[in-house]
Scaffold this active site. Structure first.
Site, mmCIF file in Angstrom:
data_model
loop_
_atom_site.group_PDB
_atom_site.id
_atom_site.type_symbol
_atom_site.label_atom_id
_atom_site.label_comp_id
_atom_site.label_asym_id
_atom_site.label_seq_id
_atom_site.Cartn_x
_atom_site.Cartn_y
_atom_site.Cartn_z
ATOM 1 N N SER A 1 0.810 -1.226 0.000
ATOM 2 C CA SER A 1 0.000 0.000 0.000
ATOM 3 C C SER A 1 0.840 1.271 0.000
ATOM 4 C CB SER A 1 -0.964 0.012 1.194
ATOM 5 O OG SER A 1 -1.776 -1.147 1.182
ATOM 6 N N ARG A 2 2.037 1.193 -0.552
ATOM 7 C CA ARG A 2 2.953 2.332 -0.647
ATOM 8 C C ARG A 2 3.440 2.827 0.717
ATOM 9 N NH1 ARG A 2 2.958 0.446 -4.941
ATOM 10 N NH2 ARG A 2 2.715 1.472 -6.957
#
Length: 213
Positions: free
Chosen positions: A191-192
């Site tokens: 999710s970065r």
């Protein structure tokens, strides 16, 4: 087309990088990651982006090859009269980036650049393939030329002049060392929300801190 590009994404999930797991010295941490990258058989594992800039701050970047590292810094070799060589002469600061996508890792390095000694450059030049040694003479790197034939003619010229043994190092060719003041180790996460551990030089010591993704 732009929408298709915008849809390209990858979720990183292989590893993590936590404060309690990193080395106290960034060169030891680099060495650990380097060995893992080599063991992963990454193609051209020593390829790194080298960014330089003019005194006015106009940047340029290209891929070069790491040719050695010590506790002092990171070494590469090139033509001193090239675009990057001229920029480093006027502004001896640079940044390096390694990206090992197979390990979902990136290393960013910022530092001061110095020329290596003639002895170091001579020693490395002798290890290069003969064709690369001739190429260092044949290419007026970064200078506009009329066509490919200029390079090919220069290769023939220097082959005739030097033969295939004991080719001397050109006076305009040699090594640099990037002496870091900051090194960041980046490990991709889901999710970065990536892990980023940054080392900042403080006199003889290194400050270690996590920075936000």
């Amino acid at each position: 087309m732009n929408q298709v590009i915008a849809d390209i994404r990858k979720d990183y999930k292989l590893k993590s990088l936590l404060e309690q797991d990193v080395k106290a010295n960034p060169f030891d941490q680099f060495s650990e990651w380097w060995n893992e990258a080599v063991d992963s058989h990454i193609e051209e594992v020593n390829a790194m982006t080298l960014a330089t800039a003019t005194p006015e701050g106009l940047p340029s970047a290209r891929i070069v090859l790491l040719k050695g590292f010590t506790y002092e810094g990171f070494k590469f070799y090139t033509n001193y009269l090239s675009h990057k060589g001229r920029e480093l002469e006027e502004n001896p600061h640079a940044a390096l980036v390694f990206f090992w996508k197979e390990l979902e890792r990136q290393i960013r390095i910022e530092g001061v650049v110095e020329k290596l000694s003639e002895e170091d450059s001579e020693e490395y030049f002798k290890t290069r393939p003969v064709a690369s040694q001739i190429g260092a003479w044949a290419s007026p790197q970064s200078i506009p030329i009329a066509g490919r034939h200029i390079i090919e003619e220069n290769v023939l010229k220097y082959k005739a002049e030097f033969g295939t043994e004991n080719i001397p190092k050109p006076p305009h060719w040699g090594g640099y060392i990037v002496k870091p003041v900051k090194i960041e180790f980046w490990q991709g996460r889901r999710s970065r929300l990536h892990d980023r551990i940054q080392y900042t030089k403080q006199k003889e010591n290194w400050k270690i801190e996590r920075i936000a993704p």
